[in-house]
Design a protein around this motif. Structure first.
Motif, mmCIF file in Angstrom:
data_model
loop_
_atom_site.group_PDB
_atom_site.id
_atom_site.type_symbol
_atom_site.label_atom_id
_atom_site.label_comp_id
_atom_site.label_asym_id
_atom_site.label_seq_id
_atom_site.Cartn_x
_atom_site.Cartn_y
_atom_site.Cartn_z
ATOM 1 N N GLN A 126 29.664 41.183 42.668
ATOM 2 C CA GLN A 126 29.601 40.825 41.526
ATOM 3 C C GLN A 126 30.219 39.996 40.590
ATOM 4 O O GLN A 126 29.993 38.544 39.838
ATOM 5 N N GLY A 127 31.697 39.634 41.130
ATOM 6 C CA GLY A 127 32.790 39.417 40.399
ATOM 7 C C GLY A 127 33.227 39.979 39.173
ATOM 8 O O GLY A 127 32.510 40.275 38.743
ATOM 9 N N THR A 128 34.733 38.969 39.302
ATOM 10 C CA THR A 128 35.308 39.679 37.836
ATOM 11 C C THR A 128 36.659 38.671 36.866
ATOM 12 O O THR A 128 36.546 37.844 37.847
ATOM 13 N N GLN A 129 36.073 38.483 35.482
ATOM 14 C CA GLN A 129 36.751 37.004 34.783
ATOM 15 C C GLN A 129 38.422 37.302 34.989
ATOM 16 O O GLN A 129 38.736 39.138 34.592
ATOM 17 N N VAL A 130 39.048 36.758 35.759
ATOM 18 C CA VAL A 130 40.321 36.162 34.789
ATOM 19 C C VAL A 130 40.758 35.158 34.095
ATOM 20 O O VAL A 130 40.076 33.955 34.565
ATOM 21 N N THR A 131 40.712 35.268 32.994
ATOM 22 C CA THR A 131 41.755 34.651 32.305
ATOM 23 C C THR A 131 42.780 34.320 31.747
ATOM 24 O O THR A 131 44.048 35.486 31.594
ATOM 25 N N GLN B 88 23.774 51.473 51.183
ATOM 26 C CA GLN B 88 23.341 50.014 51.287
ATOM 27 C C GLN B 88 24.837 49.572 50.697
ATOM 28 O O GLN B 88 25.243 50.287 50.452
ATOM 29 N N LEU B 89 24.907 48.642 51.708
ATOM 30 C CA LEU B 89 26.348 48.050 51.366
ATOM 31 C C LEU B 89 26.669 46.587 50.154
ATOM 32 O O LEU B 89 25.640 46.489 49.857
ATOM 33 N N GLN B 90 27.991 47.162 49.763
ATOM 34 C CA GLN B 90 28.341 46.830 48.096
ATOM 35 C C GLN B 90 29.945 46.301 47.687
ATOM 36 O O GLN B 90 30.505 47.193 48.730
ATOM 37 N N LEU B 91 30.097 45.574 47.359
ATOM 38 C CA LEU B 91 31.422 45.215 47.047
ATOM 39 C C LEU B 91 31.374 44.640 45.890
ATOM 40 O O LEU B 91 30.625 44.821 45.033
ATOM 41 N N VAL B 92 32.681 45.937 44.887
ATOM 42 C CA VAL B 92 32.580 45.930 44.088
ATOM 43 C C VAL B 92 33.699 45.149 43.307
ATOM 44 O O VAL B 92 35.082 46.116 43.234
ATOM 45 N N GLU B 93 33.553 44.389 42.035
ATOM 46 C CA GLU B 93 35.318 43.680 42.592
ATOM 47 C C GLU B 93 35.554 44.608 40.789
ATOM 48 O O GLU B 93 34.674 44.866 39.602
ATOM 49 N N SER B 94 37.492 45.150 40.399
ATOM 50 C CA SER B 94 37.552 44.729 39.451
ATOM 51 C C SER B 94 38.957 44.255 38.968
ATOM 52 O O SER B 94 39.280 44.116 39.876
ATOM 53 N N GLY B 95 39.629 44.683 37.646
ATOM 54 C CA GLY B 95 41.072 44.548 37.328
ATOM 55 C C GLY B 95 40.921 42.934 37.235
ATOM 56 O O GLY B 95 42.216 42.531 36.891
ATOM 57 N N GLY B 96 39.973 42.490 36.968
ATOM 58 C CA GLY B 96 40.029 41.182 36.071
ATOM 59 C C GLY B 96 40.472 41.010 34.729
ATOM 60 O O GLY B 96 40.459 42.688 33.890
ATOM 61 N N GLY B 97 40.745 40.196 33.191
ATOM 62 C CA GLY B 97 41.382 40.779 31.736
ATOM 63 C C GLY B 97 42.126 39.663 31.621
ATOM 64 O O GLY B 97 41.735 38.065 32.273
ATOM 65 N N LEU B 98 42.509 39.273 29.861
ATOM 66 C CA LEU B 98 43.288 38.526 29.654
ATOM 67 C C LEU B 98 44.711 38.701 30.007
ATOM 68 O O LEU B 98 45.095 39.534 29.462
ATOM 69 N N VAL B 99 45.220 37.593 30.679
ATOM 70 C CA VAL B 99 46.512 37.923 30.577
ATOM 71 C C VAL B 99 47.924 36.318 30.603
ATOM 72 O O VAL B 99 47.251 35.422 30.102
ATOM 73 N N GLN B 100 48.348 36.071 30.393
ATOM 74 C CA GLN B 100 49.528 34.918 29.496
ATOM 75 C C GLN B 100 49.934 34.533 30.901
ATOM 76 O O GLN B 100 50.125 35.006 31.511
#
Length: 123
Positions: free
Chosen positions: A115-120, A1-13
């Motif tokens: 699925q996306g990863t949030q960067v703030t 099954q084809l899949q893409l998984v993002e990681s590494g996002g987070g809160l940064v100044q």
């Protein structure tokens, strides 16, 4: 099954750095171009960066040029987006996608999305 998984996002100044990862499974990244996109609620998704299947071509949106670097490690079947000197306006959900070709700044046709990863970016 084809899949893409993002990681590494987070809160940064503001001024800080993050490295996003896009891990692929079900297909070999060595044969496909990958794009990074981002989206803010209420706005259209925009292309941020892309890399060709060989890794020999990389392109960036003007808004991130000189601050973001895209790379790939075929042995890990993973694409990375190193983001430096982050600004508040970089805040978004970041997605990676398998794309037809690395065409930034022209629109890119995407076939499969993570699925996306949030960067703030905030102080």
């Amino acid at each position: 099954q084809l899949q893409l998984v993002e990681s590494g996002g987070g809160l940064v100044q503001p001024g800080g750095s993050l490295r996003l990862s896009c891990a692929a499974s079900g297909f070999n990244l060595a044969y496909y171009a990958i794009g990074w996109f981002r989206q803010v609620p209420g706005k259209e998704r925009e292309g941020v960066s892309c890399i060709s299947s060989s890794g020999g071509t990389t392109n960036y949106a003007d808004s991130v040029k000189g601050r973001f670097t895209i790379s790939k490690d075929n042995s890990k079947n993973t694409v990375f987006l190193q983001m430096n000197y982050l600004k508040r306006e970089d805040t978004a959900i970041y997605y990676c996608a398998q794309i037809t070709a690395c065409l930034l700044p022209r629109p890119m046709e995407a076939h499969y999305w993570g699925q996306g990863t949030q960067v703030t970016v905030s102080s």
